[in-house]
Motif scaffolding. Sequence first.
Motif, short mmCIF file in Angstrom:
data_model
loop_
_atom_site.label_atom_id
_atom_site.label_comp_id
_atom_site.label_asym_id
_atom_site.label_seq_id
_atom_site.Cartn_x
_atom_site.Cartn_y
_atom_site.Cartn_z
N SER A 186 0.83 -1.20 0.00
CA SER A 186 0.00 0.00 0.00
C SER A 186 0.86 1.26 0.00
O SER A 186 0.38 2.34 -0.28
CB SER A 186 -0.96 -0.01 1.19
OG SER A 186 -0.29 0.31 2.39
N GLN A 187 2.15 1.12 0.30
CA GLN A 187 3.04 2.28 0.43
C GLN A 187 4.15 2.33 -0.62
O GLN A 187 4.97 3.24 -0.61
CB GLN A 187 3.72 2.25 1.81
CG GLN A 187 2.77 2.38 2.99
CD GLN A 187 2.57 3.80 3.43
OE1 GLN A 187 3.41 4.65 3.18
NE2 GLN A 187 1.44 4.09 4.06
N ILE A 210 -2.25 -5.57 -4.21
CA ILE A 210 -2.53 -4.20 -3.75
C ILE A 210 -1.95 -3.26 -4.81
O ILE A 210 -0.84 -2.77 -4.69
CB ILE A 210 -1.91 -3.94 -2.36
CG1 ILE A 210 -2.28 -5.07 -1.40
CG2 ILE A 210 -2.37 -2.59 -1.81
CD1 ILE A 210 -3.77 -5.30 -1.24
N LEU A 303 -0.04 7.33 -4.60
CA LEU A 303 -0.22 6.66 -3.31
C LEU A 303 -1.57 7.00 -2.68
O LEU A 303 -2.23 6.12 -2.11
CB LEU A 303 0.92 7.03 -2.35
CG LEU A 303 2.27 6.38 -2.69
CD1 LEU A 303 3.37 6.88 -1.77
CD2 LEU A 303 2.18 4.85 -2.60
N ASN A 304 -1.98 8.27 -2.79
CA ASN A 304 -3.30 8.63 -2.27
C ASN A 304 -4.40 7.91 -3.03
O ASN A 304 -5.38 7.46 -2.45
CB ASN A 304 -3.51 10.14 -2.36
CG ASN A 304 -2.76 10.86 -1.26
OD1 ASN A 304 -2.54 10.30 -0.18
ND2 ASN A 304 -2.34 12.08 -1.54
N TYR A 307 -4.55 4.34 -1.86
CA TYR A 307 -5.19 4.25 -0.54
C TYR A 307 -6.70 4.35 -0.67
O TYR A 307 -7.45 3.53 -0.15
CB TYR A 307 -4.66 5.35 0.38
CG TYR A 307 -5.16 5.20 1.81
CD1 TYR A 307 -4.54 4.31 2.69
CD2 TYR A 307 -6.25 5.93 2.27
CE1 TYR A 307 -4.99 4.16 3.99
CE2 TYR A 307 -6.72 5.78 3.58
CZ TYR A 307 -6.08 4.90 4.43
OH TYR A 307 -6.55 4.74 5.72
N PHE A 310 -8.68 1.22 -2.16
CA PHE A 310 -9.01 0.12 -1.24
C PHE A 310 -9.86 0.61 -0.08
O PHE A 310 -10.70 -0.14 0.45
CB PHE A 310 -7.73 -0.57 -0.77
CG PHE A 310 -7.10 -1.39 -1.86
CD1 PHE A 310 -7.53 -2.69 -2.10
CD2 PHE A 310 -6.12 -0.86 -2.70
CE1 PHE A 310 -6.99 -3.44 -3.13
CE2 PHE A 310 -5.58 -1.59 -3.73
CZ PHE A 310 -6.01 -2.89 -3.96
N ARG A 311 -9.66 1.85 0.32
CA ARG A 311 -10.45 2.45 1.41
C ARG A 311 -11.94 2.38 1.10
O ARG A 311 -12.77 2.21 1.98
CB ARG A 311 -10.01 3.91 1.58
CG ARG A 311 -10.73 4.67 2.68
CD ARG A 311 -10.30 4.13 4.01
NE ARG A 311 -11.05 4.69 5.12
CZ ARG A 311 -12.24 4.26 5.52
NH1 ARG A 311 -12.84 3.28 4.86
NH2 ARG A 311 -12.83 4.78 6.57
N THR B 141 -10.93 0.30 10.32
CA THR B 141 -10.23 1.33 9.54
C THR B 141 -10.51 2.73 10.10
O THR B 141 -9.59 3.53 10.27
CB THR B 141 -10.67 1.25 8.06
OG1 THR B 141 -10.43 -0.08 7.60
CG2 THR B 141 -9.89 2.22 7.20
N ALA B 176 -7.11 -5.71 2.90
CA ALA B 176 -6.29 -4.70 2.24
C ALA B 176 -6.52 -3.33 2.88
O ALA B 176 -5.59 -2.59 3.19
CB ALA B 176 -6.62 -4.65 0.76
N LYS B 177 -7.80 -3.03 3.09
CA LYS B 177 -8.20 -1.72 3.60
C LYS B 177 -7.63 -1.46 5.01
O LYS B 177 -7.03 -0.42 5.27
CB LYS B 177 -9.72 -1.72 3.61
CG LYS B 177 -10.42 -0.56 4.19
CD LYS B 177 -11.88 -0.65 3.71
CE LYS B 177 -12.86 -0.20 4.75
NZ LYS B 177 -14.25 -0.30 4.24
N ALA B 180 -3.76 -1.13 4.95
CA ALA B 180 -3.31 0.15 4.40
C ALA B 180 -3.47 1.26 5.44
O ALA B 180 -2.60 2.13 5.58
CB ALA B 180 -4.10 0.49 3.13
N ARG B 184 -0.35 3.70 7.44
CA ARG B 184 -0.28 5.14 7.70
C ARG B 184 -0.09 5.43 9.18
O ARG B 184 0.63 6.36 9.55
CB ARG B 184 -1.56 5.82 7.19
CG ARG B 184 -1.65 5.80 5.67
CD ARG B 184 -2.81 6.65 5.19
NE ARG B 184 -2.61 7.00 3.77
CZ ARG B 184 -3.34 7.88 3.11
NH1 ARG B 184 -4.33 8.49 3.74
NH2 ARG B 184 -3.10 8.14 1.85
#
Lengths: 321, 283
Positions: A186-187, A210, A303-304, A307, A310-311, B141, B176-177, B180, B184
């Motif tokens: 993810s990074q 990912i 990267l955003n 994120y 998947f968010r 999350t 995954a969520k 990630a 952060r």
Amino acid sequence: MTETLQANLISLEEKLNEIDSQISKFKQISADEGIKLNEVVEILERRKLQLLDELDAWQKTLIARHKDRPLACDYINGIFTNFTPMCGDRHIMDDHAIVAGMAYLEGRPVVIVAQDKGRTTEEKVLRNFGMPHPEGYRKALRVMKFAEKFNRPIITFIDTPGAYPGIEAEERGQALAIAENLREMSQLAVPIIAVVIGEGGSGGALALSIADRILMLKYSIYSVISPEGCASILFRDAGKAPLAAAALKLTADDLYGFAIIDQIINEPAGGSHRDPKSTIENVKAALISNLDDLCRVDKNELLNGRYKKFRNMGVFCSFDN
Amino acid sequence: MGWFSKLLVPDREKSKVPQGLWEKCPGCQRVIYKKDLEKNLWVCAQCGYHFKISARDRIDSLVEPGSFKEMNSNIGSLDPLEFTDTEKYCDRYKKARDKSKMNDACLTGTAMLGKNKAAIAVMDFFFMGGSMGAALGEKITLMTEFATENRLPLIIVSTSGGARMQEGIFSLMQMAKTSAALARHAKAGLMFISVLVDPTTGGVTASYSMLGDIIIAEPNALICFAGPRVIEQTIRQKLPEGFQRSEFLLKHGIIDMVVPRSEMHDKLEFILDFINSGERAVE
Ligand SMILES: [Zn+2]
């Protein structure tokens, strides 16, 4: 049991072959005798497409696992030049379920990480039927960090029944290895494209997926659990795998509809094994266009975007109580 | 991954003794007076067996009394696949909600441990086997993001049969969520303590549960990626005694420590004190 479940794919393939041979027979007659048989040929072609339109989730699962389906190494050899493998996790061993290395995609330097099930019996054993141990996931991560360090985009090929469920795999932290890949991928500050070419088996597939773009071949599947596993747990009968396959909504069309994947790559009628060459060309074209898009994106934005992608996955609600 | 099997029927359901005053210990087979068990945080005084407990009881045992402030309690799952096996998922889910008075398989919020404020998420195995669907993934999350924004340490207590298969690919993507979001949190230099209790398996183990700066397990908890039955079927061998239990993972270097329930609060408080203390070792 698996044999009866497979019988329906075999009968489908027989029907397709029969139509194909009829088509070529009519074309031959038409050429030999100078008679126009276009209409007959068109009817037959239409019948063939009808047959394929009616493919259900279970039939697609069987195509995704077909013994002649092109494997990751076929795509690597067919699409890239100068593929140079990289081996090992630098701790325990080199896991052959994962194929990784450097290559060029029409002149663009890229890093490849792939799952390959093996074709011959020997290859299958060597590659553990495409089921990585923790070392495979650690090898993958090592190579992906190499890609980040030298600013090379990453392309992954997904084709696995799942991460290997075994004693050593558990002892050496299978869950940990997968989790670390999810977090680290993810990074990674380089573009990542994942292509599901066959079976996207659960966490074992997710651990290489990912990505900024997730592409799926038309007859590939991607699922939280195999239809057989789901059938035996929830339906209390492994023989109900076809039902479970439908319930799980695991086809490329389903996942595109859910906005989980970004693109469906076309396959020839009946599956890529019926014409590997055209499939490989389709994958190549999709990779080039997606890669060129992603390479134009600024790193932070990339990267955003990853994120957020998947968010936003998951459907939930808010109760009033 | 989503193997969560029939063997994972909550102990307390199975071992119910008619009057409800007594409980049979699955560890030593003794019949124990329920009030005594409650007083002992649902741990058998004779053999140390740790009974499964609800998320609410767990929070009571972990944080300063009255300090838990729940957040995002309204979030619940939907049924995007319109999934039906032997029962409709939406019916199954409603039953779980009615029975547990929870909206999904975890509670999240903030709480105090000693003088340290922490973000906390506690899973509940009694709610559909602690399976991870979109609601659970969203709550974990959100809590992780809250911790990152407010520079708080994060504690997640995991117990799960794995992915919630009825939510298909959406349940897989929660791995995954959540991972990630934790990336952060970690990047911000913040502490994540992962506490694993019996059982922690499948997709939950293979995502946030294994990503702690410190990983702590209760004694003799089953902690695994693939369940023992799946492995036995694959390799066609009997598994060694104690395989995939906390002590086994400790021996193989996967977790930091095994801590009994009665000492868990103090251990968490010590770790939070340690990272929050102003004084650092001098070079
Ligand atoms: Zn006991």
